[in-house]
Design an enzyme around this catalytic site. Structure first.
Site, PDB file in Angstrom:
ATOM      1  N   ARG A  58      17.473  -3.063 -17.929  1.00 51.59           N
ATOM      2  CA  ARG A  58      17.037  -2.466 -16.663  1.00 51.59           C
ATOM      3  C   ARG A  58      16.225  -3.406 -15.792  1.00 51.59           C
ATOM      4  NH1 ARG A  58      17.965   1.353 -19.890  1.00 51.59           N
ATOM      5  NH2 ARG A  58      16.977  -0.084 -21.322  1.00 51.59           N
ATOM      6  N   THR A  59      15.191  -4.006 -16.401  1.00 51.16           N
ATOM      7  CA  THR A  59      14.246  -4.775 -15.580  1.00 51.16           C
ATOM      8  C   THR A  59      14.959  -5.989 -14.985  1.00 51.16           C
ATOM      9  OG1 THR A  59      12.496  -4.017 -17.026  1.00 51.16           O
ATOM     10  CG2 THR A  59      11.963  -5.845 -15.579  1.00 51.16           C
ATOM     11  N   LYS A  86      14.500 -28.036 -26.355  1.00 51.26           N
ATOM     12  CA  LYS A  86      14.184 -29.447 -26.625  1.00 51.26           C
ATOM     13  C   LYS A  86      12.675 -29.668 -26.657  1.00 51.26           C
ATOM     14  CE  LYS A  86      18.322 -31.020 -24.139  1.00 51.26           C
ATOM     15  NZ  LYS A  86      18.777 -31.703 -22.922  1.00 51.26           N
ATOM     16  N   ARG A 107       9.719 -12.697 -17.827  1.00 52.30           N
ATOM     17  CA  ARG A 107       9.311 -11.852 -18.960  1.00 52.30           C
ATOM     18  C   ARG A 107       9.188 -12.758 -20.186  1.00 52.30           C
ATOM     19  NH1 ARG A 107      12.267  -6.388 -21.006  1.00 52.30           N
ATOM     20  NH2 ARG A 107      10.961  -5.600 -19.329  1.00 52.30           N
ATOM     21  N   HIS A 135       3.111  -4.673 -17.662  1.00 57.39           N
ATOM     22  CA  HIS A 135       4.453  -4.576 -17.078  1.00 57.39           C
ATOM     23  C   HIS A 135       4.248  -3.867 -15.735  1.00 57.39           C
ATOM     24  CE1 HIS A 135       8.639  -4.219 -16.568  1.00 57.39           C
ATOM     25  NE2 HIS A 135       8.995  -3.580 -17.664  1.00 57.39           N
TER      26      HIS A 135
END
Ligand code: NCD
Length: 324
Positions: A58-59, A86, A107, A135
């Site tokens: 969703r986000t 890396k 996120r 959030h």
């Protein structure tokens, strides 16, 4: 009047409910405009960098959809095929992205990494979930959903409302950000239902009380369900437990089905969930027999992510005046 400059990392950046009400007016206008036009073309030529170091449906997709609907373009960062593999640091990744895009959404599973990324960024950064911390855009879309479902445009109209949050209140960042946002609201009756080890962090509870709310904690869902106008279910955040096996003890502890809802919830109550719900056997926080219930707001809630995130982008990059 933007609360999200230069970055939007925390709900605590918002210091008045009036700012939120004005922002919701912007989101409502955007929703209206989207009914007649597919794209609003306010951010033509702009590029969004989307960096998800943790699973998201969703986000991630609603941020991208919001940016495309404003006429912009999106470039995706995929951690598994990036130079993080890396040994590149989050700071160096941020410095690079600053020259490829005009705004970034990030996120990360580890709390604090989003802030590290933002600290060295030359472009605005939006927190799309920071470990079990915050959030903030979820909190905005959650409160926007409550306003819409209750058919109100001012916070005052919700004074005295009874709201129940259920589940993993310890690790759930959606709960944490929503609680911070509720601190701006007039006095509410808040019920927190969780197994004892998954209670709301004590500092958040204190902030809610200091903000004038009545706070009740319990392990029993039914009494709170009877009183509430809003019920907010959450998933046990298995991935945040030091020992994921421990999460299994709590999965399925609270579940709402049609029978329970009909018997206990008041007819005007709405049922929310930030999603995803856990669809594994006997673990559903909201059972599928509720899916067509008119008071189940969770799918409308996730749809509200698009106008809310569009509003945020125009606040941060310009074009707000065209849409207000
Ligand atoms: C929430 C999250 O990622 O914190 N989901 C979301 O963004 N809608 C809640 C969760 O994962 O349980």
């Amino acid at each position: 009047m933007s609360f999200a400059l230069p970055h939007f990392l925390s709900v605590k950046q918002i210091n008045s409910i009036i700012t939120v009400e004005v922002f919701f007016t912007l989101a409502r206008n955007i929703e209206m405009l989207l009914k007649s036009e597919k794209s609003l073309n306010v951010l033509k030529e702009h590029i969004l960098a989307s960096l998800f170091f943790e699973p998201s449906t969703r986000t991630r997709m609603s941020f991208s959809s919001a940016f495309y609907r404003l006429g912009g373009k999106v470039i995706d960062f995929t951690p598994d095929s990036s130079s993080i593999k890396k040994g590149e640091s989050i700071e160096d990744t941020s410095r690079m992205i600053s020259s490829y895009a005009d705004i970034a959404v990030i996120r990360h599973p580890q709390q604090g990494q989003v802030n590290k990324f933002a600290n060295v960024s030359n472009i605005p950064v939006i927190n799309a979930g920071d470990g079990s911390g915050e959030h903030p855009t979820q909190a905005l879309l959650d409160l926007y959903t409550i306003f819409k479902e209750m058919n109100v445009v001012t916070a005052d109209a919700l004074k005295g409302m009874q709201l129940t949050m259920v589940g993993d209140l310890k690790y759930g960042r959606a709960v944490h950000s929503l609680c911070s946002l509720l601190c701006l609201m007039p006095a509410l009756q808040l019920h927190f239902i969780a197994p004892e080890p998954l209670r709301l962090p004590p500092e958040l509870k204190e902030q809610l009380i200091a903000a004038g709310h009545s706070v009740y904690e319990s392990e029993e869902l039914k009494p709170a369900l009877q009183k509430s106008q809003v019920v907010y279910m959450t998933r046990i955040q298995e991935e945040r437990f030091p020992d994921p096996e421990e999460a299994k003890i709590y999965q399925g502890a609270y579940s709402i089905n049609q029978k329970l809802w009909q018997e206990y919830a008041s007819p005007e109550a709405i049922l929310m969930h930030p999603l995803p719900r856990n669809s594994q056997l006997n673990q559903l926080e909201i059972e599928t027999d509720m899916d067509n219930h008119p008071k189940l707001a969770m799918f409308r809630q996730s749809a509200n992510g698009v106008p809310i995130r569009m509003g945020l982008f125009v606040q941060m990059l310009g074009g707000e005046d065209i849409l207000l």
